[in-house]
Design a protein around this motif. Structure first.
Motif, PDB file in Angstrom:
ATOM      1  N   SER A 211      -5.523  -3.572  -2.161  1.00  0.00           N
ATOM      2  CA  SER A 211      -6.154  -2.514  -0.971  1.00  0.00           C
ATOM      3  C   SER A 211      -6.620  -1.853  -1.850  1.00  0.00           C
ATOM      4  O   SER A 211      -6.661  -1.198  -3.007  1.00  0.00           O
ATOM      5  CB  SER A 211      -4.682  -1.949  -0.450  1.00  0.00           C
ATOM      6  OG  SER A 211      -5.835  -0.491  -0.078  1.00  0.00           O
ATOM      7  N   LEU A 232      -7.320  -3.587   3.351  1.00  0.00           N
ATOM      8  CA  LEU A 232      -6.774  -4.169   3.267  1.00  0.00           C
ATOM      9  C   LEU A 232      -7.027  -5.883   3.120  1.00  0.00           C
ATOM     10  O   LEU A 232      -6.869  -5.155   4.843  1.00  0.00           O
ATOM     11  CB  LEU A 232      -4.795  -3.711   3.913  1.00  0.00           C
ATOM     12  CG  LEU A 232      -3.628  -4.436   3.234  1.00  0.00           C
ATOM     13  CD1 LEU A 232      -3.090  -5.007   1.666  1.00  0.00           C
ATOM     14  CD2 LEU A 232      -2.875  -4.346   4.382  1.00  0.00           C
ATOM     15  N   GLY A 240      -5.390  -2.452   7.358  1.00  0.00           N
ATOM     16  CA  GLY A 240      -5.241  -1.600   6.745  1.00  0.00           C
ATOM     17  C   GLY A 240      -6.397  -0.792   8.424  1.00  0.00           C
ATOM     18  O   GLY A 240      -7.456  -1.190   8.368  1.00  0.00           O
TER      19      GLY A 240
END
Ligand code: FDA
Length: 397
Positions: A211, A232, A240
């Motif tokens: 990430s 992510l 993400g």
């Protein structure tokens, strides 16, 4: 026939809040929901802690074919109004990130609060109870349900969007809107992970779990939008906040562009390092990016990670910088309704009154919350729209 001042269909965030406010203002309110469990989306929201609003909510964080529509409701019922309600109930909250407010104890507290507010307003609730149909009747509308018919001069549709069908999402609101002559802006999954063809993704699959903060862009022309958020890597694609945010603007067939080192000029930094760094290229790049990403990227471009910096050609560093800072990817789709947090599109707001959320085509018929073509960014904005549109409507019931 049981008669009410207003019948609300959908006891989620918007329906509960609207019913409570209208009831407390003196209206006789019936709230109907087909789901066996109350307000499941509130319960699972924000990882169980409900990101119930965003301190900084403005109309700029909402998408709609009619972008000014949400202004009036958002201005009349602000995040501070909802915060004051929580404070009256003694519910603790905290700010996580960029104005996002979460419950300290969990989302259940918000549901309890909304239920208590409904009780204070004398709201009658039929749940689980399916609605078989709504039609014009004497003095307003007749609603046919599993528990028999009910009538009211006003009906409020608060049945939400299509995301997560397994917890009760249906297209009821859209069907009802169409039945009464409304146009629907094509619903599409939003705030949803994007997916990629297996061969496109194969070189990046090893990055799963990584990430980092990126700039992400999508859309073209007036729709071109950029977010600075965390990205992510997953086994199947990208997720993400960065991807969830951009997914609301992305359209099938369009690429997304990612800058993996936002705010820096990687090629210039690496070229400058040639004169003073004795590191190998892989280690030098890892000064700016996670090592795993640096290694994967160099292998993908066929560059030797062990080469000493002074020996690396400028044009290789230019190509490396460009590929990391303007990484273009073509998603082949999204994870769809199963994973989408919200639905973009919905009942066309050009046919609704922005003060009251009432249909311009069918007096007495209102649409609030996610069923309407107003969609917020990730970060508490969608609940703020649910509360604000509910409050605007309640004042008219
Ligand atoms: P909502 O979906 O809450 O309620 C609709 C209700 O209508 C449901 O109770 C449903 O059972 C009922 N219904 C549907 N069809 C019906 C029918 N035919 N007859 C009778 N009843 C019917 N937002 C945010 O701001 N912060 C957050 O933290 C999150 N987190 C989050 C996580 C996840 C996993 C999801 C899926 C979504 C979020 N959201 C969010 C989005 C947020 O949950 C959503 O925007 C609001 O709940 C929308 O409120 P509504 O009341 O419009 O619909």
């Amino acid at each position: 026939m049981l008669r009410y001042d207003a019948i609300l269909i959908g006891a989620g965030a918007a329906g509960l809040h609207c019913a409570a406010m209208a009831g407390q203002a003196g209206a006789r309110v019936l709230l109907i929901d087909h789901a066996p469990k109350l307000a499941e989306k509130i319960r699972i929201s924000g990882g169980g802690r409900c990101n119930f609003t965003n301190r900084d909510a403005t109309p700029a964080q909402f998408l709609s074919e009619n972008p000014h529509f949400c202004r009036s409701a958002l201005a009349r019922y602000t995040p501070q109004d909802f915060i004051a309600l929580l404070q009256r109930h003694g519910i603790g909250f905290h700010e996580k990130h960029r104005g996002q407010l979460f419950c300290d104890e969990g989302s259940e507290r918000i549901i309890e609060m909304l239920l208590a507010e409904c009780e204070a307003g004398g709201v009658e609730r039929w749940q689980p109870c399916a609605v078989r149909g709504v039609r014009r009747g004497e003095g307003g509308f007749e609603v046919e349900t599993d528990r028999g018919p009910a009538a009211a001069p006003r009906v409020v549709v608060a049945t939400g969007g299509l995301s997560i069908p397994k917890i009760g999402a249906t297209d009821f609101g859209y069907r009802l809107a169409r039945q009464f002559g409304h146009r629907i802006v094509e619903p599409r999954p939003a705030l949803v992970p994007l997916t990629f063809a297996a061969d496109t993704w194969a070189p990046f699959a090893a990055l799963a779990g990584l990430s980092l903060e990126v700039h992400i862009d999508a859309g073209s022309g007036k729709r071109r939008t950029r977010f600075l958020e965390d990205l992510l890597f997953t086994h199947r694609g990208l997720s993400g906040p960065a991807v969830l945010q951009i997914s609301s603007y992305w359209r099938p067939g369009e690429p997304v562009t990612i800058d993996l080192a936002p705010g820096r000029d990687l090629a210039a930094l690496l070229k400058a390092a040639k004169t003073r760094s004795k590191r190998q290229l892989g280690n030098e790049l890892a000064q700016h990016l996670p090592q795993r990403l640096a290694d994967t990227w160099l292998a993908r471009l066929g560059l030797d990670a062990t080469q000493a910096m002074p020996q690396v050609r400028d044009r290789d560093l230019d190509a490396l910088g460009a590929s990391l800072q303007a990484w273009q990817l073509l998603p082949d789709g999204s994870e769809g309704w199963r994973k989408a947090e919200v639905t973009a599109g919905g009942v066309d707001t050009r046919e609704l009154n922005q003060q009251t959320l009432e249909s311009r085509l069918q007096p007495g018929l209102h649409f609030i919350g996610e069923v309407v073509d107003v969609t917020g960014w990730l970060g508490g904005y969608n609940f703020q729209w649910a509360w604000a549109s509910a409050a605007a409507c309640a004042a008219a019931l």
